[in-house]
Every structure is written in structure tokens, then in C-alpha cells.
Design a protein around this motif. Sequence first.
Motif, PDB file in Angstrom:
ATOM      1  N   ARG A  56       0.815  -1.215   0.000  1.00 61.50           N
ATOM      2  CA  ARG A  56       0.000   0.000   0.000  1.00 61.50           C
ATOM      3  C   ARG A  56       0.848   1.263   0.000  1.00 61.50           C
ATOM      4  O   ARG A  56       0.359   2.353  -0.325  1.00 61.50           O
ATOM      5  N   LEU A  57       2.092   1.131   0.382  1.00 66.84           N
ATOM      6  CA  LEU A  57       3.003   2.281   0.413  1.00 66.84           C
ATOM      7  C   LEU A  57       3.862   2.387  -0.838  1.00 66.84           C
ATOM      8  O   LEU A  57       4.786   3.187  -0.884  1.00 66.84           O
TER       9      LEU A  57
ATOM     10  N   SER B  45      -2.253  17.639   7.447  1.00 68.88           N
ATOM     11  CA  SER B  45      -1.516  16.569   8.117  1.00 68.88           C
ATOM     12  C   SER B  45      -0.482  15.959   7.192  1.00 68.88           C
ATOM     13  O   SER B  45       0.639  15.656   7.603  1.00 68.88           O
ATOM     14  N   THR B  46      -0.858  15.794   5.910  1.00 72.17           N
ATOM     15  CA  THR B  46       0.064  15.218   4.937  1.00 72.17           C
ATOM     16  C   THR B  46       1.292  16.109   4.732  1.00 72.17           C
ATOM     17  O   THR B  46       2.414  15.623   4.622  1.00 72.17           O
ATOM     18  N   CYS B  47       1.058  17.417   4.692  1.00 73.26           N
ATOM     19  CA  CYS B  47       2.144  18.351   4.405  1.00 73.26           C
ATOM     20  C   CYS B  47       2.870  18.823   5.662  1.00 73.26           C
ATOM     21  O   CYS B  47       4.011  19.291   5.576  1.00 73.26           O
ATOM     22  N   GLY B  48       2.204  18.730   6.814  1.00 73.46           N
ATOM     23  CA  GLY B  48       2.787  19.278   8.033  1.00 73.46           C
ATOM     24  C   GLY B  48       4.115  18.650   8.412  1.00 73.46           C
ATOM     25  O   GLY B  48       5.058  19.344   8.805  1.00 73.46           O
ATOM     26  N   SER B  49       4.228  17.318   8.279  1.00 77.75           N
ATOM     27  CA  SER B  49       5.467  16.641   8.649  1.00 77.75           C
ATOM     28  C   SER B  49       6.616  17.072   7.744  1.00 77.75           C
ATOM     29  O   SER B  49       7.740  17.291   8.209  1.00 77.75           O
ATOM     30  N   HIS B  50       6.323  17.220   6.457  1.00 82.18           N
ATOM     31  CA  HIS B  50       7.373  17.641   5.526  1.00 82.18           C
ATOM     32  C   HIS B  50       7.826  19.066   5.821  1.00 82.18           C
ATOM     33  O   HIS B  50       9.026  19.378   5.781  1.00 82.18           O
TER      34      HIS B  50
ATOM     35  N   TYR C 125       7.700  11.955  10.786  1.00 84.02           N
ATOM     36  CA  TYR C 125       6.920  11.337   9.712  1.00 84.02           C
ATOM     37  C   TYR C 125       5.983  10.239  10.214  1.00 84.02           C
ATOM     38  O   TYR C 125       4.858  10.111   9.754  1.00 84.02           O
ATOM     39  N   SER C 126       6.441   9.446  11.174  1.00 86.93           N
ATOM     40  CA  SER C 126       5.611   8.323  11.625  1.00 86.93           C
ATOM     41  C   SER C 126       4.477   8.775  12.533  1.00 86.93           C
ATOM     42  O   SER C 126       3.378   8.222  12.493  1.00 86.93           O
ATOM     43  N   LEU C 127       4.735   9.785  13.366  1.00 84.40           N
ATOM     44  CA  LEU C 127       3.701  10.229  14.303  1.00 84.40           C
ATOM     45  C   LEU C 127       2.558  10.957  13.604  1.00 84.40           C
ATOM     46  O   LEU C 127       1.436  10.988  14.105  1.00 84.40           O
ATOM     47  N   ARG C 128       2.830  11.560  12.453  1.00 86.09           N
ATOM     48  CA  ARG C 128       1.812  12.364  11.773  1.00 86.09           C
ATOM     49  C   ARG C 128       1.193  11.650  10.578  1.00 86.09           C
ATOM     50  O   ARG C 128       0.410  12.240   9.847  1.00 86.09           O
ATOM     51  N   ASN C 129       1.550  10.388  10.367  1.00 83.31           N
ATOM     52  CA  ASN C 129       1.077   9.697   9.172  1.00 83.31           C
ATOM     53  C   ASN C 129       0.453   8.356   9.571  1.00 83.31           C
ATOM     54  O   ASN C 129       1.148   7.457  10.053  1.00 83.31           O
ATOM     55  N   LYS C 130      -0.853   8.222   9.371  1.00 82.22           N
ATOM     56  CA  LYS C 130      -1.551   7.011   9.799  1.00 82.22           C
ATOM     57  C   LYS C 130      -1.089   5.782   9.031  1.00 82.22           C
ATOM     58  O   LYS C 130      -0.924   4.704   9.610  1.00 82.22           O
ATOM     59  N   ASP C 131      -0.890   5.921   7.715  1.00 80.37           N
ATOM     60  CA  ASP C 131      -0.453   4.777   6.913  1.00 80.37           C
ATOM     61  C   ASP C 131       0.915   4.279   7.363  1.00 80.37           C
ATOM     62  O   ASP C 131       1.157   3.071   7.445  1.00 80.37           O
ATOM     63  N   MET C 132       1.807   5.222   7.672  1.00 81.67           N
ATOM     64  CA  MET C 132       3.140   4.828   8.116  1.00 81.67           C
ATOM     65  C   MET C 132       3.074   4.173   9.488  1.00 81.67           C
ATOM     66  O   MET C 132       3.765   3.176   9.747  1.00 81.67           O
TER      67      MET C 132
END
Length: 323
Positions: A54-55, A239-244, A290-297
Motif C-alpha cells: 500500500r506504500l 496533516s500530509t504536508c505538516g510533517s514535511h 513522519y511516523s507520528l503524523r502519518n496514519k499509513d506509516m
Amino acid sequence: MNVSGVNTVTEFILLSFPCSREVQVLLFVLFSVSYVLTLMGNGAIVFAVKLDHRLHTPMYTLLANFSFLEMCYINTTVPNMLRNFLSETKTISFTACFLQFYFFFSMGITETFLLPLMAFDRYLAICRPLHYPTIMSSRLCMNLVGLCWVTAFLCYPVPIYFITQLPFCGPNTIDHFVCDPGPLLALSCIPAPGIELSCSILSSLIIFITFFFILWSYTLVLRAVLRVPSAAGRRKAFSTCGSHLAVVSLFYGTIMMMYINPTSGNPAGIHKIVTLLYSAVTPLVNPLIYSLRNKDMKTALRKIQMFTKTGQSKQELMSGPRS
């Protein structure tokens, strides 16, 4: 130091962090733990993207390459720094010093190229969602990643070659933990304003062009997100862009202080701390961001944890939890 023609220096002394033996041992333990955690965190992201089908998208392909880069980046400085903590001499050969300089800068430039590519990917995904699958194909994504690596490693060979041709006749002590252009140019027996200016211009161009490209990308993303009617859609996009954006702020905020003018007279202590922030601390915290802000990760990392505990096969891991 041995005398041989014009270049009398055959090795340099990296002072690193001068302090008592007890503090040196403590620093060795702290940075060793940090080093292992960095490799584990970034390695887990690479492993998760590799195993979870999925990734297998451009966004996560870029993230996996970025994490792999961070693992390479930290290996250009930290192992030698750890060795120096326990060493009495703290020496590094002339050749090894400039090799470290080359790989340290090449990895850093690769990061300044990958971050805009990641921002451009988010711009396409949010602002051009219907065209995104056809524009950012997996093949194009990998070609762009390869271009980032190759171009970055071609940026600094010429400036480094000219620095190696300068006469270094002593002293040979570098008040740093890495072979950096500022301290190296300061050790030259003759002033080299041309080389200093060329390094400054090259660094400035790379940093500011890529930084303003990221700003441009996220300005367009922000405009598009604010037009999204649903609050849930806006939250997902942010959320998608915040980590970057957090990673960009950490990285660019520190390198801008250091390499616009490599001999600008920054105190050695501040120089070392700032270099430590972007070369060792940011690779450590990036996996957390990246991991804390991304559900898929987070889901993929939990699957890896389950895999290591229960011994699931690779196919089971990719297809999901056991029913």
C-alpha cells in the motif's frame, strides 16, 4: 605533520568537543545511542515502504529514499566523531578529511534536492489530483530521485579539488568534529578569497533556489487546501504536508546559518552545535515526525513490529493482519 614540498600537513586534528575524559565517555555513550536509534528509525521506514504494498506510491518512495539518505548522511560524521571521543590523538589523514568533506556535502546537497522533490509531489497530489497518477508515475519518480543523487554528487568535486591544492603548512588543528570548508580554508597558509567566494555562491544558489521552490510549492498547496469545502479534507491535507514542512524548517533553518558564508566568523562552539543539529539531530527526529503524523506509516510500522514478534512471512505482512 610531515614536511613534503609545499603541503606540509599530512593529517589534521579534529578537536570535536574538548572536555574531560569522563565527559568524553558520556558523550560517546549518548551519541552512540542516538546513532543506533537513527539507523533503526530510518531503517524501519525503508523496511516498511519496501514490504507494505500500500506504500508503493511516489510519496512513500520519496520518503523511503529520504530515510535511506539520512542513514548515509549520519555515517559521514558520527562514526568518526565516536572514534575521536575515545581517541587520544583525534587525527584524520589529509585524504580522509577531504573524502569526508566530499561525502558530507554531497549527502547534504542530495537532501536539499530531495526535499523540493517531495514538496513538488505534494503539490501535484493536492493541486492536480486528477493528473497526478499520470504525471508522477513510479518510473518518473525513481528517475527524479536518481537525478537528485547524481547531480548532488557532481556539485562539489571541483571546489574541493581547488581547496586540496592550497598550501597547508600548519597548524593542522580543526576546531570541529567534521572537515568543514570554513575551518579548512582558515588553515590555509595563503588567503583564498576566490575559492571562498565560489563556495559561498554555490552554497547560496543551491540553498535558496531549492528553498524558494519549496515555498512556492506550499504556497500553491495552501491556496488549494483553503478552497477545500470540508474541514476533514483540509485537516487531511495539512496533516500530509505538516510533517514535511517540519523537516524542511529544521534542515534549512540550520544550514542557512552555516554555509552562506563559510568563514563568516561564527564562534566555533555555535558552528559545531548548529552542524550537529542538521547532521545528527534532524536524522534522529525525522522518523518520529513522519511516523507520528502519518496514519499509513504508523500502520505499516505496527505491522513490522508484529512481524518481528510473531515471525509472519513477507507475504502475510504485505497482505495485512491474519484473519
